[in-house]
Design an enzyme around this catalytic site. Structure first.
Site, PDB file in Angstrom:
ATOM      1  N   ASP A 223       0.874  -1.173   0.000  1.00 55.86           N
ATOM      2  CA  ASP A 223       0.000   0.000   0.000  1.00 55.86           C
ATOM      3  C   ASP A 223       0.908   1.217   0.000  1.00 55.86           C
ATOM      4  O   ASP A 223       1.841   1.320   0.793  1.00 55.86           O
ATOM      5  CB  ASP A 223      -0.948   0.024   1.201  1.00 55.86           C
ATOM      6  CG  ASP A 223      -2.156   0.903   0.875  1.00 55.86           C
ATOM      7  OD1 ASP A 223      -2.933   0.524  -0.033  1.00 55.86           O
ATOM      8  OD2 ASP A 223      -2.298   1.994   1.476  1.00 55.86           O
ATOM      9  N   SER A 224       0.650   2.105  -0.936  1.00 53.85           N
ATOM     10  CA  SER A 224       1.586   3.200  -1.152  1.00 53.85           C
ATOM     11  C   SER A 224       0.861   4.444  -1.628  1.00 53.85           C
ATOM     12  O   SER A 224      -0.328   4.396  -1.940  1.00 53.85           O
ATOM     13  CB  SER A 224       2.639   2.760  -2.184  1.00 53.85           C
ATOM     14  OG  SER A 224       2.026   2.148  -3.294  1.00 53.85           O
TER      15      SER A 224
HETATM   16  P1  ITT Z   1      -3.625  -2.285  -5.331  1.00 47.15           P
HETATM   17  O1  ITT Z   1      -4.433  -1.760  -4.154  1.00 47.15           O
HETATM   18  O2  ITT Z   1      -4.336  -3.324  -6.146  1.00 47.15           O
HETATM   19  O3  ITT Z   1      -2.255  -2.718  -4.910  1.00 47.15           O
HETATM   20  P2  ITT Z   1      -3.587   0.497  -6.157  1.00 47.15           P
HETATM   21  O4  ITT Z   1      -2.958   1.228  -7.311  1.00 47.15           O
HETATM   22  O5  ITT Z   1      -5.039   0.797  -5.866  1.00 47.15           O
HETATM   23  O6  ITT Z   1      -3.380  -1.071  -6.375  1.00 47.15           O
HETATM   24  P3  ITT Z   1      -2.783   1.715  -3.660  1.00 47.15           P
HETATM   25  O7  ITT Z   1      -4.135   1.769  -3.050  1.00 47.15           O
HETATM   26  O8  ITT Z   1      -1.607   1.329  -2.799  1.00 47.15           O
HETATM   27  O9  ITT Z   1      -2.713   0.724  -4.876  1.00 47.15           O
HETATM   28  O10 ITT Z   1      -2.507   3.143  -4.300  1.00 47.15           O
HETATM   29  C1  ITT Z   1      -1.234   3.446  -4.756  1.00 47.15           C
HETATM   30  C2  ITT Z   1      -1.266   4.700  -5.607  1.00 47.15           C
HETATM   31  O11 ITT Z   1      -0.223   5.597  -5.162  1.00 47.15           O
HETATM   32  C3  ITT Z   1      -0.942   4.364  -7.044  1.00 47.15           C
HETATM   33  O12 ITT Z   1      -2.110   4.076  -7.774  1.00 47.15           O
HETATM   34  C4  ITT Z   1      -0.235   5.620  -7.501  1.00 47.15           C
HETATM   35  O13 ITT Z   1      -1.160   6.596  -7.859  1.00 47.15           O
HETATM   36  C5  ITT Z   1       0.500   6.064  -6.246  1.00 47.15           C
HETATM   37  N1  ITT Z   1       1.861   5.486  -6.207  1.00 47.15           N
HETATM   38  C6  ITT Z   1       2.307   4.476  -5.397  1.00 47.15           C
HETATM   39  N2  ITT Z   1       3.589   4.179  -5.693  1.00 47.15           N
HETATM   40  C7  ITT Z   1       3.955   4.997  -6.683  1.00 47.15           C
HETATM   41  C8  ITT Z   1       5.130   5.157  -7.427  1.00 47.15           C
HETATM   42  O14 ITT Z   1       6.191   4.386  -7.230  1.00 47.15           O
HETATM   43  N3  ITT Z   1       5.149   6.098  -8.371  1.00 47.15           N
HETATM   44  C9  ITT Z   1       4.085   6.863  -8.598  1.00 47.15           C
HETATM   45  N4  ITT Z   1       2.923   6.776  -7.975  1.00 47.15           N
HETATM   46  C10 ITT Z   1       2.847   5.844  -7.009  1.00 47.15           C
END
Ligand code: ITT
Length: 209
Positions: free
Chosen positions: A82-83
């Site tokens: 989660d990021s």
């Molecule tokens: P999952 O829950 O299925 O893993 P998700 O994309 O919905 O996929 P998150 O809820 O963790 O995942 O949201 C992460 C968002 O944060 C991601 O969609 C990007 O917009 C941003 N993000 C995370 N890591 C990043 C990175 O390395 N570079 C750019 N944006 C990032």
């Protein structure tokens, strides 16, 4: 417990890690960072996995929800990521709402445009931001370990570069005049929130044997 399809996708002698994500960018980055010695499989490659609702208010809560939820129906170790990005001038938003900042079903482009719009006119010294990544490892519905990585930076005033994904084209890591969208993936991986969290996971994994 679902395991057949998962196991049949596994070449002999290569340990496999199931990543509880539908975000293929995360899978690609983690596969690249772990190298050829490990096969990373994600939720897009397995039928009928449950959708895990991200009801937590912290990265750690959501990461654990995803890892635990998928590990209840899949055998073996499950890793979740989660990021997101925290912008200080926006009270650390978008934070856990990074993927859905401009509404359900929104695109990366809409999210970055919304952040830039909200930050219009904010001077350089107040444009501090950071990417955060929390990785949770679970097995049988229980979290075994959690790892956290952060990279500090400055929010650009416009979209620059088309590398990476998400907010990469508007994030300049400290010490660079270019965004992650402009920098090579090698440079991103040498300092990113994800690689820093993954380095801790690798140590944990190695110790586990
Ligand atoms: P999952 O829950 O299925 O893993 P998700 O994309 O919905 O996929 P998150 O809820 O963790 O995942 O949201 C992460 C968002 O944060 C991601 O969609 C990007 O917009 C941003 N993000 C995370 N890591 C990043 C990175 O390395 N570079 C750019 N944006 C990032």
């Amino acid at each position: 417990m679902q395991s057949e399809k998962f196991l049949s996708a596994k070449p002999h002698d290569v340990p496999t890690i199931l990543l509880a994500t539908r975000n293929r960018h995360k899978t690609r980055e983690i596969q690249t960072m772990l190298g050829d010695g490990v096969l990373v499989i994600d939720a897009t490659q397995i039928d009928h996995l449950p959708e895990i609702e991200e009801t937590g208010v912290t990265f750690e809560e959501n990461s654990k929800l995803k890892a635990e939820g998928i590990s209840r129906v899949m055998e073996g170790i499950v890793l979740a990521d989660d990021s997101g990005i925290e912008v200080d001038a926006l009270g650390r938003e978008p934070g856990v709402y990074s993927a859905r900042y401009s509404g359900p079903g929104c695109t990366d482009e809409q999210n970055t445009a919304l952040v830039l719009e909200k930050m219009a006119g904010v001077p350089q010294e107040q444009r501090t931001a950071r990417f955060r990544c929390v990785l949770a490892v679970a097995e049988g519905g229980k979290t075994l370990a959690v790892f956290d990585g952060t990279v500090e930076g400055i929010l650009a005033t416009e979209v620059k570069g088309d590398g990476g994904f998400g907010y990469d084209p508007i994030f300049m890591p400290l010490g660079y005049d270019h965004t992650f969208g402009e920098l090579s993936s090698e440079i991103k991986h040498s300092m990113s929130h994800r690689s820093r969290a993954l380095a801790q996971f690798k140590q944990w994994w190695a110790l586990r044997g």
